[in-house]
Design a protein around this motif. Structure first.
Motif, short mmCIF file in Angstrom:
data_model
loop_
_atom_site.label_atom_id
_atom_site.label_comp_id
_atom_site.label_asym_id
_atom_site.label_seq_id
_atom_site.Cartn_x
_atom_site.Cartn_y
_atom_site.Cartn_z
N TYR A 9 0.82 -1.20 0.00
CA TYR A 9 0.00 0.00 0.00
C TYR A 9 0.86 1.25 0.00
CZ TYR A 9 -3.96 -2.97 1.08
OH TYR A 9 -4.92 -3.93 1.02
N ARG A 10 0.30 2.28 -0.54
CA ARG A 10 0.89 3.61 -0.48
C ARG A 10 -0.04 4.45 0.39
NH1 ARG A 10 3.89 6.39 -5.24
NH2 ARG A 10 5.38 7.11 -3.72
N LEU A 11 0.52 5.42 1.10
CA LEU A 11 -0.27 6.29 1.97
C LEU A 11 -0.29 7.71 1.44
CD1 LEU A 11 1.15 5.26 5.46
CD2 LEU A 11 -0.99 4.55 4.43
N THR A 12 -1.41 8.35 1.65
CA THR A 12 -1.49 9.78 1.41
C THR A 12 -2.35 10.39 2.51
OG1 THR A 12 -1.84 11.47 -0.29
CG2 THR A 12 -3.52 9.77 -0.11
N GLU A 13 -2.16 11.65 2.77
CA GLU A 13 -2.89 12.32 3.84
C GLU A 13 -3.89 13.28 3.23
OE1 GLU A 13 -0.93 13.12 7.79
OE2 GLU A 13 -1.11 15.15 6.98
N ALA A 33 -11.66 11.70 -2.27
CA ALA A 33 -10.38 11.10 -2.65
C ALA A 33 -10.59 9.94 -3.62
CB ALA A 33 -9.63 10.63 -1.42
N SER A 34 -11.67 9.19 -3.44
CA SER A 34 -11.97 8.04 -4.31
C SER A 34 -12.25 8.44 -5.75
CB SER A 34 -13.16 7.26 -3.77
OG SER A 34 -12.84 6.66 -2.54
N GLU A 35 -12.55 9.72 -5.97
CA GLU A 35 -12.79 10.20 -7.33
C GLU A 35 -11.50 10.26 -8.15
OE1 GLU A 35 -14.94 13.89 -7.26
OE2 GLU A 35 -16.50 13.07 -5.97
N THR A 36 -10.35 10.38 -7.47
CA THR A 36 -9.08 10.54 -8.19
C THR A 36 -8.02 9.50 -7.83
OG1 THR A 36 -8.28 12.13 -6.56
CG2 THR A 36 -9.39 13.03 -8.52
N VAL A 37 -8.24 8.73 -6.76
CA VAL A 37 -7.29 7.71 -6.34
C VAL A 37 -7.98 6.35 -6.39
CG1 VAL A 37 -5.83 6.88 -4.44
CG2 VAL A 37 -6.13 9.34 -4.80
N ARG A 38 -7.38 5.41 -7.12
CA ARG A 38 -7.97 4.08 -7.24
C ARG A 38 -7.54 3.20 -6.07
NH1 ARG A 38 -6.08 4.67 -12.72
NH2 ARG A 38 -4.29 3.38 -12.14
N HIS A 39 -8.37 2.23 -5.77
CA HIS A 39 -8.07 1.14 -4.83
C HIS A 39 -7.81 1.60 -3.40
CE1 HIS A 39 -7.91 -1.22 -8.42
NE2 HIS A 39 -6.84 -0.58 -8.87
N ILE A 40 -8.56 2.61 -2.94
CA ILE A 40 -8.46 2.98 -1.52
C ILE A 40 -9.10 1.85 -0.72
CG2 ILE A 40 -9.20 4.58 0.28
CD1 ILE A 40 -9.09 6.82 -1.78
N ASP A 41 -8.35 1.31 0.23
CA ASP A 41 -8.84 0.18 1.02
C ASP A 41 -9.07 0.51 2.49
OD1 ASP A 41 -8.86 -1.51 -1.17
OD2 ASP A 41 -7.00 -2.53 -0.65
N TRP A 42 -8.44 1.55 3.01
CA TRP A 42 -8.60 1.84 4.43
C TRP A 42 -8.24 3.29 4.73
CZ3 TRP A 42 -4.07 3.31 6.77
CH2 TRP A 42 -2.90 2.93 6.16
N PHE A 43 -8.63 3.73 5.92
CA PHE A 43 -8.26 5.06 6.40
C PHE A 43 -7.94 5.00 7.88
CE2 PHE A 43 -12.79 4.94 7.24
CZ PHE A 43 -12.91 5.56 8.46
N LYS A 65 -5.08 9.52 7.15
CA LYS A 65 -4.27 8.82 6.17
C LYS A 65 -5.20 7.88 5.44
CE LYS A 65 0.02 8.43 8.79
NZ LYS A 65 0.96 7.47 9.38
N VAL A 66 -5.04 7.78 4.12
CA VAL A 66 -5.75 6.76 3.36
C VAL A 66 -4.72 5.85 2.72
CG1 VAL A 66 -7.89 8.04 2.97
CG2 VAL A 66 -6.03 8.29 1.37
#
Length: 72
Positions: A9-13, A33-43, A65-66
């Protein structure tokens, strides 16, 4: 060679905001964030704060953090 059955996973804030509640600020942040980042699995919520206007709560702000899956 990396085992793709064990994801990386990669993290972004991000900071979600809402005039209604902390819970809605989280939902708004993840949804946006889901509109521009694919495969968000957790926060993970890191900070909760807000604004005050005329002695009343204005906006709830949630820093989080996502985590999103690194693609092949």
């Amino acid at each position: 060679m990396a085992d793709h059955n064990e994801p990386t996973y990669r993290l972004t804030e991000i900071v979600g905001t809402s005039g209604d509640s902390i819970h809605q600020a989280i939902r708004n942040g993840v949804s946006r964030a889901s509109e521009t980042v694919r495969h968000i699995d957790w926060f993970e919520v890191k900070e909760i704060r807000g604004t005050v206007a005329d002695g009343k709560v204005g906006q709830f702000q949630v820093t989080m953090k996502v985590g999103f899956l690194v693609e092949d």
